[in-house]
Design an enzyme around this catalytic site. Structure first.
Site, PDB file in Angstrom:
ATOM      1  N   GLU B  67     114.218 -54.373   6.508  1.00 37.85           N
ATOM      2  CA  GLU B  67     113.425 -55.358   7.251  1.00 37.85           C
ATOM      3  C   GLU B  67     114.249 -56.608   7.522  1.00 37.85           C
ATOM      4  O   GLU B  67     114.253 -57.137   8.642  1.00 37.85           O
ATOM      5  CB  GLU B  67     112.186 -55.697   6.408  1.00 37.85           C
ATOM      6  CG  GLU B  67     111.098 -56.403   7.150  1.00 37.85           C
ATOM      7  CD  GLU B  67     110.454 -55.544   8.220  1.00 37.85           C
ATOM      8  OE1 GLU B  67     110.503 -54.303   8.142  1.00 37.85           O
ATOM      9  OE2 GLU B  67     109.932 -56.147   9.181  1.00 37.85           O
ATOM     10  N   PHE B  94     112.751 -42.254   0.387  1.00 34.56           N
ATOM     11  CA  PHE B  94     113.649 -42.319  -0.767  1.00 34.56           C
ATOM     12  C   PHE B  94     114.167 -40.925  -1.101  1.00 34.56           C
ATOM     13  O   PHE B  94     113.379 -40.008  -1.326  1.00 34.56           O
ATOM     14  CB  PHE B  94     112.908 -42.912  -1.960  1.00 34.56           C
ATOM     15  CG  PHE B  94     112.182 -44.181  -1.607  1.00 34.56           C
ATOM     16  CD1 PHE B  94     112.897 -45.337  -1.304  1.00 34.56           C
ATOM     17  CD2 PHE B  94     110.800 -44.220  -1.502  1.00 34.56           C
ATOM     18  CE1 PHE B  94     112.247 -46.508  -0.932  1.00 34.56           C
ATOM     19  CE2 PHE B  94     110.135 -45.381  -1.130  1.00 34.56           C
ATOM     20  CZ  PHE B  94     110.863 -46.526  -0.848  1.00 34.56           C
ATOM     21  N   ARG B  96     117.373 -40.318  -3.134  1.00 33.56           N
ATOM     22  CA  ARG B  96     118.177 -40.189  -4.348  1.00 33.56           C
ATOM     23  C   ARG B  96     118.256 -41.583  -4.974  1.00 33.56           C
ATOM     24  O   ARG B  96     118.588 -42.550  -4.293  1.00 33.56           O
ATOM     25  CB  ARG B  96     119.576 -39.743  -3.913  1.00 33.56           C
ATOM     26  CG  ARG B  96     120.604 -39.666  -5.003  1.00 33.56           C
ATOM     27  CD  ARG B  96     121.989 -39.553  -4.385  1.00 33.56           C
ATOM     28  NE  ARG B  96     122.227 -38.312  -3.708  1.00 33.56           N
ATOM     29  CZ  ARG B  96     122.748 -37.222  -4.288  1.00 33.56           C
ATOM     30  NH1 ARG B  96     123.077 -37.261  -5.550  1.00 33.56           N
ATOM     31  NH2 ARG B  96     122.949 -36.142  -3.592  1.00 33.56           N
TER      32      ARG B  96
END
Lengths: 146, 146, 146, 146
Positions: B67, B94, B96
């Site tokens: 962001e 997500f 890893r």
């Protein structure tokens, strides 16, 4: 700096006592308010710490609150089964900026599956206006060594 | 604590000198590395500050980096036209966990529309493995009073 | 093959009379049920037409229903102001497969902004179980020539 | 009506011969073009069948193509291990409408995990312009009875 409220759910005591005040949720000031099975609420006070330079709350703060609240609530619910909660995805949409007061978050589990939980999170300002939403998907996995 | 690298793009100097070190991107340690027109990179060092209590980087940190980077890069690109960049949505996945070293982010603009920019962000660890992705949508609006 | 129910909202009659039965929503069998200001519902019968070869409803069908319902409902609401509704994004999450009966969709507008509407869509099976969700973002733009 | 190209990957022959032409991917005209391990491409001809009444391709069609292509490609890759591919989520973003010619899709796997695959899909028109993107997450599960 942080203020985790104690929570006991299904006779399981929350498991995160370790120096929370040095971790990320503490850094931006997450405060858990209620932790019910069907609804979890939290709050973050708006200070420069969570603002962008132009004066409004940074979008990453909403995503962080959602991620923090849903991870913690899922963890608390599955820890008794020797399972672990791990974030899979976080989709946050920004509707109206907040520049002062508090960010109020309310998270509701839409789906509590064996391997995946899905949460719906709504953010509002002090006036109760909807300002952002998150959909958070959390994986539930066996805890290694359990 | 923060370390904004100066950036001049299309003869426009970056516009965020004001006490950045008190705002959210500084709080978690965002460092912009390159700011090219076709690629922006950034880095955050992994310390307890960005970790969850279980020792891995908090999911909200990836979303926040994405962001921050995409908002800043879009702002810099449109400020010369008296326009403003405002986050619309942030979808972070997500893959890893990262628990030490640095988080390396590379953001590429997929679409630079008149009213909307879309960014693709990839996160890797020190070993170059893909650890998370974000898709960030930024609205471009007229600056009031412009 | 298709069955658009007539709808008058805010004294505006729906504007899509043209051979709907040759277009995509008709192809997979979208049927609008209720069209209220605060809730729109629709239904698709499960036949091989909407299944994957392994016997469950194709994920694209849920996304299509969400996209169709939210585009139509936003269009109907803004057409009186000479505006146009255009899809920006569609995020669909699959929770439980449906293999027979009907897909029931209920869409609720979370945000009706000047330039963007955000919809929350929930899909259930004949037993009322939540099977998928969509978040659909629709842009509202001036109709050219208006 | 449909046109699945045969594909042999890792000595595994594709497993979907059964009357595909009665299922959803056939309904809207999905044609697989290449099926490599690192890239899968597909195409859909633009006719009224995939349009909205206002003349542009229905957003659900992009989501459906992405879902179809990624499900098939993941299935083909894991079927040799007695595993099954099941869609988890589909996030499609619309950048530029297509009203004629073909929709060209190219899907690249970003992550091939043990339990989850993540795909990045880009859609372009006949002029090669980026028109939409999808991020598709597919779960990989044990096939019951395997």
């Amino acid at each position: 700096m942080l203020l985790w409220h104690a929570a006991v759910i299904n006779n399981v005591m929350m498991l995160f006592p370790v120096e929370l005040d040095q971790h990320f949720d503490a850094l931006y000031g997450l405060e858990l308010c209620e932790m019910g099975e069907d609804r979890v609420t939290a709050r973050v006070a708006v200070t420069d710490t969570v603002r962008q330079p132009i004066g409004i709350v940074h979008g990453g703060v909403y995503a962080s609150i959602a991620e923090g609240v849903c991870s913690i609530a899922t963890s608390v619910a599955v820890v008794g089964d020797s399972k672990l909660a791990i974030g899979l995805s976080n989709h946050t949409t920004f509707l109206r900026p907040i520049s002062e007061g508090s960010i109020h978050a309310a998270a509701v589990p839409l789906h509590r599956g064996r391997t995946t939980w899905l949460w719906d999170v709504r953010f509002s300002d002090d006036g109760g206006r909807l300002c952002a939403t998150s959909q958070v998907c959390i994986a539930v996995r066996e805890r290694k060594g359990a």
